[in-house]
Design a protein around this motif. Structure first.
Motif, PDB file in Angstrom:
ATOM      1  N   ARG A  39       7.216  18.826   9.221  1.00  0.00           N
ATOM      2  CA  ARG A  39       7.532  17.935  10.348  1.00  0.00           C
ATOM      3  C   ARG A  39       6.545  16.772  10.298  1.00  0.00           C
ATOM      4  NH1 ARG A  39       6.626  16.228  15.189  1.00  0.00           N
ATOM      5  NH2 ARG A  39       8.172  16.228  16.838  1.00  0.00           N
ATOM      6  N   ILE A  40       7.006  15.652   9.796  1.00  0.00           N
ATOM      7  CA  ILE A  40       6.172  14.463   9.628  1.00  0.00           C
ATOM      8  C   ILE A  40       6.513  13.474  10.745  1.00  0.00           C
ATOM      9  CG2 ILE A  40       5.635  12.530   8.088  1.00  0.00           C
ATOM     10  CD1 ILE A  40       4.765  15.190   6.898  1.00  0.00           C
ATOM     11  N   ASP A  41       5.485  12.916  11.382  1.00  0.00           N
ATOM     12  CA  ASP A  41       5.714  11.956  12.465  1.00  0.00           C
ATOM     13  C   ASP A  41       5.666  10.512  11.994  1.00  0.00           C
ATOM     14  OD1 ASP A  41       5.998  13.874  14.539  1.00  0.00           O
ATOM     15  OD2 ASP A  41       3.832  14.145  14.540  1.00  0.00           O
ATOM     16  N   ILE A  42       4.782  10.214  11.062  1.00  0.00           N
ATOM     17  CA  ILE A  42       4.604   8.853  10.549  1.00  0.00           C
ATOM     18  C   ILE A  42       4.243   8.958   9.069  1.00  0.00           C
ATOM     19  CG2 ILE A  42       3.188   6.746  10.679  1.00  0.00           C
ATOM     20  CD1 ILE A  42       2.712   7.421  13.653  1.00  0.00           C
ATOM     21  N   VAL A  43       4.767   8.047   8.257  1.00  0.00           N
ATOM     22  CA  VAL A  43       4.422   7.993   6.840  1.00  0.00           C
ATOM     23  C   VAL A  43       3.636   6.709   6.578  1.00  0.00           C
ATOM     24  CG1 VAL A  43       5.334   7.754   4.498  1.00  0.00           C
ATOM     25  CG2 VAL A  43       6.423   9.339   6.103  1.00  0.00           C
ATOM     26  N   VAL A  72       7.796   4.253   8.812  1.00  0.00           N
ATOM     27  CA  VAL A  72       7.068   4.112   7.555  1.00  0.00           C
ATOM     28  C   VAL A  72       6.185   2.873   7.661  1.00  0.00           C
ATOM     29  CG1 VAL A  72       7.247   3.774   5.061  1.00  0.00           C
ATOM     30  CG2 VAL A  72       8.924   5.216   6.251  1.00  0.00           C
ATOM     31  N   VAL A  73       4.903   3.060   7.364  1.00  0.00           N
ATOM     32  CA  VAL A  73       3.915   1.981   7.420  1.00  0.00           C
ATOM     33  C   VAL A  73       3.494   1.661   5.993  1.00  0.00           C
ATOM     34  CG1 VAL A  73       1.621   1.302   8.224  1.00  0.00           C
ATOM     35  CG2 VAL A  73       3.066   2.772   9.661  1.00  0.00           C
ATOM     36  N   LEU A  74       3.638   0.407   5.612  1.00  0.00           N
ATOM     37  CA  LEU A  74       3.211  -0.043   4.301  1.00  0.00           C
ATOM     38  C   LEU A  74       1.748  -0.473   4.393  1.00  0.00           C
ATOM     39  CD1 LEU A  74       4.083  -0.755   1.379  1.00  0.00           C
ATOM     40  CD2 LEU A  74       4.503  -3.074   2.227  1.00  0.00           C
ATOM     41  N   VAL A  75       0.902   0.163   3.594  1.00  0.00           N
ATOM     42  CA  VAL A  75      -0.523  -0.169   3.530  1.00  0.00           C
ATOM     43  C   VAL A  75      -0.759  -0.720   2.129  1.00  0.00           C
ATOM     44  CG1 VAL A  75      -2.862   0.724   3.745  1.00  0.00           C
ATOM     45  CG2 VAL A  75      -1.023   1.758   5.084  1.00  0.00           C
ATOM     46  N   ARG A  88       8.518  -0.107   9.016  1.00  0.00           N
ATOM     47  CA  ARG A  88       8.402  -0.400  10.449  1.00  0.00           C
ATOM     48  C   ARG A  88       7.156  -1.204  10.806  1.00  0.00           C
ATOM     49  NH1 ARG A  88      10.909   4.192  13.258  1.00  0.00           N
ATOM     50  NH2 ARG A  88      12.892   4.423  12.177  1.00  0.00           N
ATOM     51  N   ALA A  89       6.114  -1.089   9.972  1.00  0.00           N
ATOM     52  CA  ALA A  89       4.864  -1.802  10.239  1.00  0.00           C
ATOM     53  C   ALA A  89       4.114  -1.925   8.919  1.00  0.00           C
ATOM     54  CB  ALA A  89       4.020  -1.055  11.266  1.00  0.00           C
ATOM     55  N   SER A  90       3.125  -2.811   8.904  1.00  0.00           N
ATOM     56  CA  SER A  90       2.315  -2.943   7.701  1.00  0.00           C
ATOM     57  C   SER A  90       0.861  -3.125   8.088  1.00  0.00           C
ATOM     58  CB  SER A  90       2.794  -4.113   6.838  1.00  0.00           C
ATOM     59  OG  SER A  90       2.631  -5.321   7.519  1.00  0.00           O
ATOM     60  N   LEU A  91       0.016  -2.763   7.165  1.00  0.00           N
ATOM     61  CA  LEU A  91      -1.422  -2.884   7.345  1.00  0.00           C
ATOM     62  C   LEU A  91      -1.978  -3.396   6.024  1.00  0.00           C
ATOM     63  CD1 LEU A  91      -3.518  -2.279   9.548  1.00  0.00           C
ATOM     64  CD2 LEU A  91      -3.776  -0.008   8.558  1.00  0.00           C
ATOM     65  N   ARG A  92      -2.665  -4.506   6.074  1.00  0.00           N
ATOM     66  CA  ARG A  92      -3.185  -5.147   4.868  1.00  0.00           C
ATOM     67  C   ARG A  92      -4.521  -4.512   4.481  1.00  0.00           C
ATOM     68  NH1 ARG A  92      -0.774  -8.453   1.320  1.00  0.00           N
ATOM     69  NH2 ARG A  92      -1.980 -10.230   0.691  1.00  0.00           N
ATOM     70  N   LYS A  93      -4.670  -4.145   3.198  1.00  0.00           N
ATOM     71  CA  LYS A  93      -5.945  -3.661   2.675  1.00  0.00           C
ATOM     72  C   LYS A  93      -6.844  -4.857   2.400  1.00  0.00           C
ATOM     73  CE  LYS A  93      -4.230   0.295   0.023  1.00  0.00           C
ATOM     74  NZ  LYS A  93      -4.107   0.821  -1.338  1.00  0.00           N
ATOM     75  N   PRO A  94      -8.115  -4.784   2.614  1.00  0.00           N
ATOM     76  CA  PRO A  94      -8.815  -3.693   3.283  1.00  0.00           C
ATOM     77  C   PRO A  94      -8.569  -3.763   4.789  1.00  0.00           C
ATOM     78  CG  PRO A  94     -10.365  -5.433   2.751  1.00  0.00           C
ATOM     79  CD  PRO A  94      -9.021  -5.859   2.203  1.00  0.00           C
TER      80      PRO A  94
END
Length: 112
Positions: A39-43, A72-75, A88-94
């Motif tokens: 049961r996964i809530d967020i990837v 799904v969040v793209l990092v 659904r969302a993204s987060l830029r490295k770093p």
């Protein structure tokens, strides 16, 4: 999910310290299998992954009727979500730990 083992471990430790349960995968195909089994809530996924990249993973999740509601969040340091993609969302490295935790909290609230 990330193919950089150090970043994967650091992200998992941060999320676990904030009270989240974390399941890790080193490639997109394994992540998809784990999402189907648990049961996964967020990837969280990096774009550049072996076997199946982050966008392919997001598409596979979006096409699966059982998994399609999972955000799904793209990092990534190089990629940004395309218009119309299942990301659904993204987060830029770093990124900072605080920005990751804030994003996870925001997505969790939307799902409740």
């Amino acid at each position: 999910m990330d193919d950089d083992q150090r970043l994967l471990e650091a992200t998992a430790a941060l999320l676990e310290s904030a009270g989240h349960t974390v399941t890790c995968a080193g490639d997109g195909e394994l992540a998809l299998r784990l999402a189907r089994a648990d049961r996964i809530d967020i990837v969280l996924t990096d774009y550049m992954m072996p076997v199946m990249d982050g966008l392919q993973l997001a598409r596979a999740i979006g096409l699966d009727p059982v998994l399609s509601a999972i955000p799904v969040v793209l990092v990534s340091a190089v990629a940004t979500p395309l218009v119309g993609s299942p990301i659904r969302a993204s987060l830029r490295k770093p990124f900072t730990g605080a920005s990751l935790l804030e994003l996870i909290a925001r997505l969790a609230l939307r799902r409740s």
